[in-house]
Write an enzyme that holds these catalytic residues in place. Structure first.
Site, PDB file in Angstrom:
ATOM      1  N   HIS A 123      -4.725   0.367   7.949  1.00  0.00           N
ATOM      2  CA  HIS A 123      -5.359  -0.312   6.379  1.00  0.00           C
ATOM      3  C   HIS A 123      -6.599  -0.486   6.865  1.00  0.00           C
ATOM      4  CE1 HIS A 123      -4.220  -0.792   2.311  1.00  0.00           C
ATOM      5  NE2 HIS A 123      -4.999  -2.154   2.745  1.00  0.00           N
ATOM      6  N   CYS A 150     -12.192   5.372  -6.639  1.00  0.00           N
ATOM      7  CA  CYS A 150     -11.214   4.916  -5.322  1.00  0.00           C
ATOM      8  C   CYS A 150     -10.407   4.336  -5.603  1.00  0.00           C
ATOM      9  CB  CYS A 150     -11.520   4.838  -3.715  1.00  0.00           C
ATOM     10  SG  CYS A 150     -10.779   5.311  -2.861  1.00  0.00           S
ATOM     11  N   SER A 151      -8.806   5.025  -6.013  1.00  0.00           N
ATOM     12  CA  SER A 151      -7.327   4.434  -6.036  1.00  0.00           C
ATOM     13  C   SER A 151      -6.742   2.904  -4.800  1.00  0.00           C
ATOM     14  CB  SER A 151      -6.740   4.572  -6.633  1.00  0.00           C
ATOM     15  OG  SER A 151      -5.939   5.979  -6.135  1.00  0.00           O
ATOM     16  N   HIS A 174      -6.947   1.808   1.281  1.00  0.00           N
ATOM     17  CA  HIS A 174      -6.496   2.854   2.963  1.00  0.00           C
ATOM     18  C   HIS A 174      -7.530   4.081   3.228  1.00  0.00           C
ATOM     19  CE1 HIS A 174      -3.296   2.840   6.560  1.00  0.00           C
ATOM     20  NE2 HIS A 174      -4.256   4.210   6.158  1.00  0.00           N
ATOM     21  N   TYR A 188     -31.680  10.108 -18.810  1.00  0.00           N
ATOM     22  CA  TYR A 188     -33.137  10.741 -18.348  1.00  0.00           C
ATOM     23  C   TYR A 188     -31.706  11.487 -17.252  1.00  0.00           C
ATOM     24  CZ  TYR A 188     -36.729  14.211 -16.964  1.00  0.00           C
ATOM     25  OH  TYR A 188     -37.472  15.325 -16.242  1.00  0.00           O
ATOM     26  N   GLU A 189     -31.136  11.840 -16.627  1.00  0.00           N
ATOM     27  CA  GLU A 189     -30.118  12.463 -15.664  1.00  0.00           C
ATOM     28  C   GLU A 189     -28.896  13.874 -16.756  1.00  0.00           C
ATOM     29  OE1 GLU A 189     -30.821   9.661 -15.417  1.00  0.00           O
ATOM     30  OE2 GLU A 189     -31.270   9.213 -12.715  1.00  0.00           O
ATOM     31  N   HIS A 240     -19.122  21.928   2.876  1.00  0.00           N
ATOM     32  CA  HIS A 240     -19.107  23.277   2.348  1.00  0.00           C
ATOM     33  C   HIS A 240     -19.337  24.544   2.927  1.00  0.00           C
ATOM     34  CE1 HIS A 240     -19.730  22.122  -2.672  1.00  0.00           C
ATOM     35  NE2 HIS A 240     -19.363  21.745  -1.905  1.00  0.00           N
ATOM     36  N   HIS A 286      -8.936   7.015   3.916  1.00  0.00           N
ATOM     37  CA  HIS A 286      -8.128   8.264   3.356  1.00  0.00           C
ATOM     38  C   HIS A 286      -8.942   9.177   2.821  1.00  0.00           C
ATOM     39  CE1 HIS A 286      -7.658   6.505  -0.657  1.00  0.00           C
ATOM     40  NE2 HIS A 286      -7.752   7.853  -1.006  1.00  0.00           N
ATOM     41  N   ASN A 292     -13.440  10.071  -1.275  1.00  0.00           N
ATOM     42  CA  ASN A 292     -14.173   9.203  -2.490  1.00  0.00           C
ATOM     43  C   ASN A 292     -13.549   7.855  -1.862  1.00  0.00           C
ATOM     44  OD1 ASN A 292     -14.834   9.431  -4.600  1.00  0.00           O
ATOM     45  ND2 ASN A 292     -13.167   8.813  -5.900  1.00  0.00           N
ATOM     46  N   CYS A 347       0.659  -0.567   0.075  1.00  0.00           N
ATOM     47  CA  CYS A 347       0.069   0.066  -0.018  1.00  0.00           C
ATOM     48  C   CYS A 347       0.619   0.756   0.096  1.00  0.00           C
ATOM     49  CB  CYS A 347      -0.883   0.127   1.317  1.00  0.00           C
ATOM     50  SG  CYS A 347      -1.360   1.579   1.184  1.00  0.00           S
ATOM     51  N   ASN A 395      -0.386  15.670  -2.668  1.00  0.00           N
ATOM     52  CA  ASN A 395      -0.478  14.914  -3.679  1.00  0.00           C
ATOM     53  C   ASN A 395       0.349  14.942  -4.697  1.00  0.00           C
ATOM     54  OD1 ASN A 395      -1.784  13.483  -5.706  1.00  0.00           O
ATOM     55  ND2 ASN A 395      -3.467  14.120  -5.509  1.00  0.00           N
ATOM     56  N   GLN A 450      -9.387  13.645   0.410  1.00  0.00           N
ATOM     57  CA  GLN A 450      -8.593  14.444   0.044  1.00  0.00           C
ATOM     58  C   GLN A 450      -9.233  16.327   0.271  1.00  0.00           C
ATOM     59  OE1 GLN A 450      -7.739  13.556  -3.990  1.00  0.00           O
ATOM     60  NE2 GLN A 450      -8.342  12.060  -4.352  1.00  0.00           N
ATOM     61  N   HIS A 475     -21.858  22.389   5.889  1.00  0.00           N
ATOM     62  CA  HIS A 475     -22.850  21.425   6.299  1.00  0.00           C
ATOM     63  C   HIS A 475     -21.196  19.472   5.298  1.00  0.00           C
ATOM     64  CE1 HIS A 475     -23.380  23.563   3.160  1.00  0.00           C
ATOM     65  NE2 HIS A 475     -23.768  22.653   2.137  1.00  0.00           N
ATOM     66  N   CYS A 535      -0.397   2.990   3.670  1.00  0.00           N
ATOM     67  CA  CYS A 535       0.286   3.096   5.178  1.00  0.00           C
ATOM     68  C   CYS A 535       1.434   3.714   4.744  1.00  0.00           C
ATOM     69  CB  CYS A 535       0.716   1.397   4.794  1.00  0.00           C
ATOM     70  SG  CYS A 535      -0.845  -0.122   4.958  1.00  0.00           S
ATOM     71  N   VAL A 542       4.619   6.018  -5.110  1.00  0.00           N
ATOM     72  CA  VAL A 542       4.966   5.750  -6.324  1.00  0.00           C
ATOM     73  C   VAL A 542       6.291   6.998  -6.511  1.00  0.00           C
ATOM     74  CG1 VAL A 542       4.058   5.714  -8.762  1.00  0.00           C
ATOM     75  CG2 VAL A 542       2.480   5.381  -6.554  1.00  0.00           C
ATOM     76  N   PHE A 555     -27.205   4.464 -11.557  1.00  0.00           N
ATOM     77  CA  PHE A 555     -26.425   4.855 -12.480  1.00  0.00           C
ATOM     78  C   PHE A 555     -27.467   6.783 -12.721  1.00  0.00           C
ATOM     79  CE2 PHE A 555     -25.650   0.880 -13.107  1.00  0.00           C
ATOM     80  CZ  PHE A 555     -24.337   0.989 -13.831  1.00  0.00           C
TER      81      PHE A 555
HETATM   82  P1  H2U Z   1      -7.980   8.184  -4.375  1.00  0.00           P
HETATM   83  O1  H2U Z   1      -8.546   6.905  -3.882  1.00  0.00           O
HETATM   84  O2  H2U Z   1      -9.504   8.868  -4.571  1.00  0.00           O
HETATM   85  O3  H2U Z   1      -7.824   8.388  -5.851  1.00  0.00           O
HETATM   86  O4  H2U Z   1      -6.824   9.188  -4.024  1.00  0.00           O
HETATM   87  C1  H2U Z   1      -5.739   8.670  -4.297  1.00  0.00           C
HETATM   88  C2  H2U Z   1      -4.782   9.798  -3.607  1.00  0.00           C
HETATM   89  O5  H2U Z   1      -3.220   9.788  -3.035  1.00  0.00           O
HETATM   90  C3  H2U Z   1      -5.104  10.094  -5.440  1.00  0.00           C
HETATM   91  O6  H2U Z   1      -4.904  11.165  -5.467  1.00  0.00           O
HETATM   92  C4  H2U Z   1      -2.435   9.936  -4.679  1.00  0.00           C
HETATM   93  C5  H2U Z   1      -3.382  10.046  -5.884  1.00  0.00           C
HETATM   94  O7  H2U Z   1      -3.200  10.709  -6.416  1.00  0.00           O
HETATM   95  N1  H2U Z   1      -2.039   9.009  -5.147  1.00  0.00           N
HETATM   96  C6  H2U Z   1      -0.701   9.732  -3.896  1.00  0.00           C
HETATM   97  O8  H2U Z   1       0.125  11.217  -3.822  1.00  0.00           O
HETATM   98  N2  H2U Z   1       0.980   9.170  -4.095  1.00  0.00           N
HETATM   99  C7  H2U Z   1       1.390   7.722  -3.377  1.00  0.00           C
HETATM  100  O9  H2U Z   1       1.913   7.093  -4.128  1.00  0.00           O
HETATM  101  C8  H2U Z   1      -0.442   6.787  -4.621  1.00  0.00           C
HETATM  102  C9  H2U Z   1      -1.473   7.474  -5.060  1.00  0.00           C
END
Ligand code: H2U
Length: 346
Positions: A115, A160-161, A164, A316-317, A281, A166, A153, A53, A78, A168, A296, A56, A62, A312
Site C-alpha cells: 500500500h 486521485c481517490s 494505494h 489567462y490559461e 503516448h 495504481h 494519476n 483500502c 474498473n 489506469q 514517449h 489492497c 466497492v 493553477f
Molecule cells: P483514481 O484514484 O485515479 O480515482 O483511480 C481509482 C480507480 O479505481 C477509479 O477509476 C476504481 C475507480 O473507479 N475503483 C474500482 O474500480 N473499484 C473500487 O472498488 C474502488 C475504486
C-alpha cells in the site's frame, strides 16, 4: 530591462512542436508574492497494508468483488468504467451537435501489493514488472482497440481517490484529441523533413543539455522546451520505437532505471510524495507502420514553488493559452541538481 532579448529574462511564446499549441513564458514573474491558496502537503503512507483500502490484496472492492491475494502487479476491470464494451452505437453529424457513442474498456493497475510503495520506492525489478504489465495490457487491448491510454494519476492534489499506488488503462477506438494533434504534427514533420520529429528533438536536446534532467543508455528525460507545467518532463527513447509493446527486455530495465530516477527527483524536489499525472503516448494500434511516431511518456506535477503552492491553470490559461513563470531551463537545472537517492532512504 535590457534591450537585448534573453529567454531567461523576457516574456516570449514557445511553440509546442508535438501538439501545435503555444505557451507564454514570463520569467520575471517568478518573484511575485504568494498570498493565495496553500495546499496540504502530500504525506507518505506508512503502512504496507490498509484493511479499508479497495485496492489492497484480498480486500473487498466497492462492488463486492474480492481482490486476489496478489504479490506483484494486479489488473482488474474498473468497477466504474468510463468506457464500456456494451455502449450502444449512436452518432450525429450535426455540425453544432456532433457526437458519436464510444465503446471501450477501463482497467485499474495496482503497481504493488504494498500500500505504501509509490513508483520511486519500487525496486528496479518491481518497476520492470510494471512495465511488463503495461506492455501485456497494451498488446491485449491493442488487438481490439485502436487506442490504449496508460496513465497514472497520483496524489489528492490531482484528484486521485486512493493512495494505494495504481494507474489506469482506458482503451477505445476513436483517437483522443491530444493524440490526434500529436499524430498530425509528427506526420507533417515526417512529410516535410523525411525525419522523425521526436528522434530529431532527442538529438537536439542531448546536444544542448540545458533542459536535460537525466539520461542513461536508452532514455532521456527533459523538461521540454514547450513545457506548460512548472516541472513537466518528457521521457524519450534514444532509439527508434513507435509503441511500448515493441520494447526489448534490456530497454525495459533501462526504462525502469530512468523512471525510478525521475520520480525520485520529483519526491526530493519538495521532500514529499510528489503528486503528478503521467502517461504514455505512442502509435495507435491500427496495424499501420506509423514511422512518424515515437513512443514517449509525460509527467505533469502540479506543484510550483513548494509542497504547498500549486500552479493553477486558470484565468489567462483558460481564456488564452498556458503560461509559466519559471523557465523550462531553470526547472531542468533544479531537477538535475537533486539527489537520485530518495530522501526517505537517506
Ligand atoms: P483514481 O484514484 O485515479 O480515482 O483511480 C481509482 C480507480 O479505481 C477509479 O477509476 C476504481 C475507480 O473507479 N475503483 C474500482 O474500480 N473499484 C473500487 O472498488 C474502488 C475504486
Amino acid at each position: 530591462m535590457t534591450h537585448r532579448f534573453s529567454l531567461s529574462n523576457h516574456s516570449h511564446r514557445r511553440y509546442n512542436a508535438l501538439t501545435g499549441e503555444w505557451v507564454l513564458v514570463s520569467p520575471h514573474r517568478t518573484k511575485r508574492p504568494w498570498q493565495g491558496q496553500i495546499e496540504k502537503s502530500e504525506i507518505f503512507v506508512q503502512s504496507s497494508y490498509d484493511p479499508e483500502c479497495y485496492l489492497c490484496p484480498g480486500n473487498m472492492r466497492v462492488n463486492g468483488e474480492k481482490n486476489e491475494e496478489y504479490n506483484s502487479t494486479y489488473v482488474f476491470a474498473n468497477d466504474f468504467a468510463a468506457l464500456n464494451l456494451k455502449t450502444p452505437e449512436e452518432s450525429s453529424a450535426d455540425p453544432l451537435f456532433n457526437m458519436k457513442s464510444e465503446q471501450g474498456e477501463s482497467r485499474v493497475v495496482c503497481f504493488s501489493p504494498d500500500h505504501s510503495k509509490t513508483l520511486p520506492l519500487l525496486s528496479i525489478k518491481e518497476m520492470s514488472c510494471l512495465i511488463d504489465t503495461w506492455q501485456e495490457q497494451c498488446l491485449e487491448l491493442g488487438r481490439i482497440w485502436q487506442w490504449v491510454q496508460v496513465f497514472e494519476n497520483k496524489g489528492s492534489l490531482m484528484g486521485c481517490s486512493n493512495p494505494h499506488p495504481h494507474g489506469q488503462i482506458w482503451a477505445q477506438n476513436q483517437l483522443p484529441t491530444l493524440v490526434q494533434r500529436k499524430q498530425k504534427s509528427q506526420l507533417l514533420y515526417l512529410l516535410e523533413n523525411d525525419r522523425n520529429l521526436l528522434e530529431d528533438y532527442t538529438t537536439r536536446e542531448l546536444a544542448n543539455g540545458e533542459r536535460v534532467v537525466v539520461h542513461n543508455t536508452d532514455w532521456l528525460v527533459v523538461v521540454p522546451f514547450w513545457a506548460a507545467w512548472p516541472f513537466e518532463t518528457l521521457v524519450l527513447p534514444k532509439f527508434s520505437i513507435q509503441r511500448i509493446t515493441d520494447l526489448h527486455p534490456h530497454q525495459k530495465i533501462s526504462l525502469a532505471d530512468i523512471l525510478q530516477q525521475i520520480t525520485t527527483r520529483y519526491d526530493n524536489l519538495f521532500e514529499i510524495s510528489c503528486p503528478y499525472s503521467m502517461g504514455w503516448h505512442g502509435a495507435p494500434y491500427d496495424e499501420k507502420p506509423h514511422p512518424e511516431w515515437t513512443v514517449h511518456a509525460s509527467f505533469f506535477p502540479p506543484l510550483l514553488r513548494s509542497s504547498t503552492v500549486r500552479k493553477f491553470m486558470v484565468g489567462y490559461e483558460m481564456m488564452a493559452e498556458p503560461q509559466r513563470d519559471l523557465t523550462p531551463e531553470q526547472a531542468a537545472e533544479q531537477l538535475r541538481a537533486l539527489s537520485t537517492t530518495h530522501y526517505l532512504k537517506r
